[in-house]
Enzyme design. Structure first.
Site, PDB file in Angstrom:
ATOM      1  N   ASN A   1      48.790  35.664  22.088  1.00  0.00           N
ATOM      2  CA  ASN A   1      49.822  35.138  22.999  1.00  0.00           C
ATOM      3  C   ASN A   1      51.182  35.331  22.339  1.00  0.00           C
ATOM      4  O   ASN A   1      51.665  34.449  21.640  1.00  0.00           O
ATOM      5  CB  ASN A   1      49.635  33.626  23.239  1.00  0.00           C
TER       6      ASN A   1
ATOM      7  N   HIS B   1      41.126  39.957  25.066  1.00  0.00           N
ATOM      8  CA  HIS B   1      41.133  38.963  23.984  1.00  0.00           C
ATOM      9  C   HIS B   1      39.877  38.094  23.967  1.00  0.00           C
ATOM     10  O   HIS B   1      39.636  37.391  23.002  1.00  0.00           O
ATOM     11  CB  HIS B   1      42.375  38.089  24.075  1.00  0.00           C
TER      12      HIS B   1
ATOM     13  N   ALA C   1      36.159  36.743  26.591  1.00  0.00           N
ATOM     14  CA  ALA C   1      35.302  37.019  27.740  1.00  0.00           C
ATOM     15  C   ALA C   1      36.083  36.788  29.036  1.00  0.00           C
ATOM     16  O   ALA C   1      35.901  37.489  30.027  1.00  0.00           O
ATOM     17  CB  ALA C   1      34.074  36.121  27.698  1.00  0.00           C
ATOM     18  N   GLY C   2      36.956  35.798  29.027  1.00  0.00           N
ATOM     19  CA  GLY C   2      37.711  35.472  30.241  1.00  0.00           C
ATOM     20  C   GLY C   2      36.947  34.488  31.099  1.00  0.00           C
ATOM     21  O   GLY C   2      35.769  34.703  31.419  1.00  0.00           O
TER      22      GLY C   2
ATOM     23  N   HIS D   1      39.246  26.394  21.651  1.00  0.00           N
ATOM     24  CA  HIS D   1      39.396  26.711  20.226  1.00  0.00           C
ATOM     25  C   HIS D   1      38.111  26.357  19.459  1.00  0.00           C
ATOM     26  O   HIS D   1      37.416  25.411  19.808  1.00  0.00           O
ATOM     27  CB  HIS D   1      40.607  25.969  19.656  1.00  0.00           C
TER      28      HIS D   1
ATOM     29  N   LEU E   1      35.663  27.110  15.518  1.00  0.00           N
ATOM     30  CA  LEU E   1      35.320  27.825  14.279  1.00  0.00           C
ATOM     31  C   LEU E   1      33.842  28.161  14.413  1.00  0.00           C
ATOM     32  O   LEU E   1      33.027  27.268  14.697  1.00  0.00           O
ATOM     33  CB  LEU E   1      35.558  26.938  13.053  1.00  0.00           C
TER      34      LEU E   1
ATOM     35  N   ASP F   1      50.398  28.173  24.325  1.00  0.00           N
ATOM     36  CA  ASP F   1      49.798  28.218  22.994  1.00  0.00           C
ATOM     37  C   ASP F   1      50.260  29.483  22.291  1.00  0.00           C
ATOM     38  O   ASP F   1      49.521  30.456  22.148  1.00  0.00           O
ATOM     39  CB  ASP F   1      48.269  28.154  23.093  1.00  0.00           C
TER      40      ASP F   1
ATOM     41  N   SER G   1      30.538  37.350  20.300  1.00  0.00           N
ATOM     42  CA  SER G   1      31.919  37.782  20.129  1.00  0.00           C
ATOM     43  C   SER G   1      31.861  39.218  19.616  1.00  0.00           C
ATOM     44  O   SER G   1      30.794  39.706  19.268  1.00  0.00           O
ATOM     45  CB  SER G   1      32.633  36.879  19.121  1.00  0.00           C
TER      46      SER G   1
ATOM     47  N   HIS H   1      39.354  30.461  15.844  1.00  0.00           N
ATOM     48  CA  HIS H   1      40.208  30.696  17.013  1.00  0.00           C
ATOM     49  C   HIS H   1      41.077  29.465  17.252  1.00  0.00           C
ATOM     50  O   HIS H   1      40.570  28.385  17.591  1.00  0.00           O
ATOM     51  CB  HIS H   1      39.321  30.951  18.249  1.00  0.00           C
TER      52      HIS H   1
END
Lengths: 476, 106
Positions: free
Chosen positions: A325, A399, A401-402, A203, A205, A95, A380, A234
């Site tokens: 990315n 970037h 939380a993971g 992803h 909004l 991505d 966030s 995102h």
């Protein structure tokens, strides 16, 4: 990850000394708890990255690092083209230029709550989300070429957004050096109906409330106030980026022997920056960055259109748009010299500190906004690049939380419908085409975002500016 | 891979799509095949549930059976971005059966 395998070099910094054919050390920025929660694969992957030709200083892992393909997600590595350095399709990921943009609304929570369900429905209707959704644009081949060269500036020229947006986007909305001519017919076809779409997976909004301000001065410079509502988006380069990643990953695997590159993991597929294949990939990847910038610009415009229907006074200026990315040529100080290196950030955000020349005038003295996507049930964050972070991971930060749990495991642990109801009871409206997709993105499937951003701050990567909590989430 | 997107039991075999691909070895061929399916799904707006595959000397000829993606009926959870070389393995087990695996990025 077993901390006994690491040397602690600071409260939030851990080092893996070179062993075997590692060319440089590996460095992980995290507290002890995050390290213990990290998959052993992160150790294996970050030390594999340190074996790649031409790597400079160290291979870095951010506090949200987790198992990826080849590179860990949250991996950062820079390569010197004059020392045989490589560019890696696996080091950027499928991505390409996935990223986040944030737009403050000037509205308060009460205004949104009064029309929450209607607004959620309208955003869900206007912004295509999920598998098989299409945008209002069908790209001709000629338009695709123009989009791949122009990025967000192309979207602006087609009526999406406003001029002032461009200076609040990395590269001012248009990645130079793109080569639309090397983007394949197949990649172009995958994108024909996908402009202005969110996609699926992680992803989203979100309409979010600023629930805490950690740095009043930076928040003021970013136009963020306590209690204010913002919109965060995102998403990335959609099918075009996925196809470019797929094709070049294969080409780099097949060409590795010709370049005398021994791959310990095929997913680390790479080519010398100074090779035809390396240059072709860079041109295609930059075109995909433009695709992502155009995509987020269109979605930003659609969001404003919806908000105007409900709140004519809401202006939604762009705070910033940042990708996580990418591979970008940047000048950094290494071995006492400032030189151009190719910085791969895979699931890692560029985080330039104050006074960086690339920042627009309104942000220059403060630093670059760093947008951290959390989960639909937690929070966030907006961070700002920390002064002096160039020597810690080439001015990079985390970037998100993971993930701490696979999609499969999440699906077995939670039910999408129950999660939507539970979040609704907490005042968060979720709209998604798929209950299963919601379960796979359950907040509990992610690490604690607070611990991640605190570690990023304590490690000197980026400082917290504001915490954002969701009110509406449109899930792809 | 279909199961990563939706419940395969909901996919009807109504339309056939011919797919051909080749690769230097069987592991790479698996990735090529999955990526060919991903491309066809993305550009045709389809989902596949049945596959007739013939492999001869790392050349693959297939017919994928499926139907147009129906967001209401199939309720797709995630789209496949690409097949990766992670956990990539193609081999014959002791009982003679073949297994083929890799991670698909969604």
């Amino acid at each position: 990850m077993d901390t006994r395998r690491l040397e602690r070099t600071g409260s939030f910094e851990w080092r893996i000394a070179p062993f075997g054919d590692m060319r440089v050390p590996a460095v992980i920025f995290a507290d002890e708890g995050l390290i213990q929660g990290m998959d052993e694969k992160v150790f294996e992957q970050i030390t594999n990255v340190a074996r790649l030709p031409g790597i400079v200083k160290a291979a870095y892992a951010m506090p949200d690092a987790h198992w990826g393909y080849g590179f860990p997600i949250g991996g950062v590595a820079a390569f010197d083209p004059e020392a045989g350095g490589v560019v890696s399709a696996g080091g950027v990921g499928f991505d390409i230029s996935c990223g986040v943009r944030c737009m403050p609304s000037g509205l308060g929570r009460a205004a949104i709550e009064a029309r929450q369900a209607e607004l959620a429905d309208a955003l869900f209707a206007e912004i295509p989300a999920g598998v098989g959704s299409h945008g209002e644009i069908t790209l001709s081949d000629e338009e695709t070429t123009a989009m791949l060269s122009g990025g967000a500036a192309w979207a602006l020229s087609r009526g999406y957004g406003r001029e002032a947006d461009l200076e609040r986007i990395e590269e001012r909305g248009c990645m130079p050096g793109a080569s639309p001519e090397v983007v394949s017919e197949r990649a172009r076809r995958r994108q024909r109906r996908e402009m202005g779409t969110l996609g699926s997976g992680n992803h989203y909004l979100e309409v979010q409330e600023v629930t805490a301000v950690h740095d009043a001065k930076a928040a003021a410079a970013f136009g963020l106030e306590p209690g204010e509502v913002v919109v965060s988006i995102h998403c990335g380069s959609r099918g075009l980026g996925h196809q470019i990643g797929t094709e070049f990953l294969r080409d780099m695997v097949l060409a590795a022997p010709d370049h005398d590159i021994a791959l310990v993991d095929r997913e680390l597929a790479c080519a010398p920056i100074r090779s035809k294949l390396g240059e072709r990939y860079l041109g295609a990847m930059r075109a995909a960055i433009n695709c992502a910038l155009a995509n987020r610009q269109i979605i930003g415009h659609l969001t404003r259109k919806v908000f105007r229907r409900f709140f004519p006074e809401a202006d939604l200026p762009l705070l910033f748009d940042v990708s996580h990315n990418t591979c970008k040529a940047e000048r950094h100080r290494t071995d006492g010299q400032r030189r151009e290196v190719y910085v791969h950030r895979k699931g890692a955000t560029r985080a330039f500190g104050p006074d960086h020349p690339s920042l627009p005038a309104g942000l220059r003295t403060v630093g670059q906004p760093v947008l951290i996507g959390g989960t639909m049930g937690t929070a966030s964050y907006v961070l700002v690049g920390a002064a002096g972070n160039e020597r810690r991971g080439f001015s990079s930060a985390c970037h998100g939380a993971g993930r701490r749990m696979s999609r499969h495991q999440a699906r077995r642990t939670w039910r999408g419908r129950a999660l939507v109801d539970e979040l609704a009871a907490r005042g968060i409206a979720i709209r998604s085409p798929s209950d299963r997709g919601v379960a796979e993105e359950a907040p509990g499937a992610y690490k604690d975002v607070v611990e991640v951003v605190e570690a990023a701050e304590m490690a000197g990567l980026a400082r917290r500016v504001a915490r954002l909590e969701p009110i509406i989430c449109i899930k792809g | 891979m279909t199961a990563a997107i939706c419940d395969p039991g909901r996919v009807r075999a109504r339309t056939a799509v011919r797919i051909a691909c080749a690769a230097p070895d069987r592991e790479l061929l698996l990735v090529e095949w999955l990526n060919a399916l991903i491309y066809e799904m993305a550009t045709r707006g389809m989902i596949f549930g049945r596959f007739d595959v013939i492999i001869d000397d790392h050349q693959l000829q297939a017919i994928a059976w499926g139907e147009a993606l129906d967001r209401e009926r199939h309720r797709p959870a995630a789209e496949a971005k690409g097949a990766t070389y992670t956990a990539l393995e193609v081999g014959r087990r002791d009982d003679g059966r073949w297994t083929a695996a890799c991670v698909v990025d969604v």
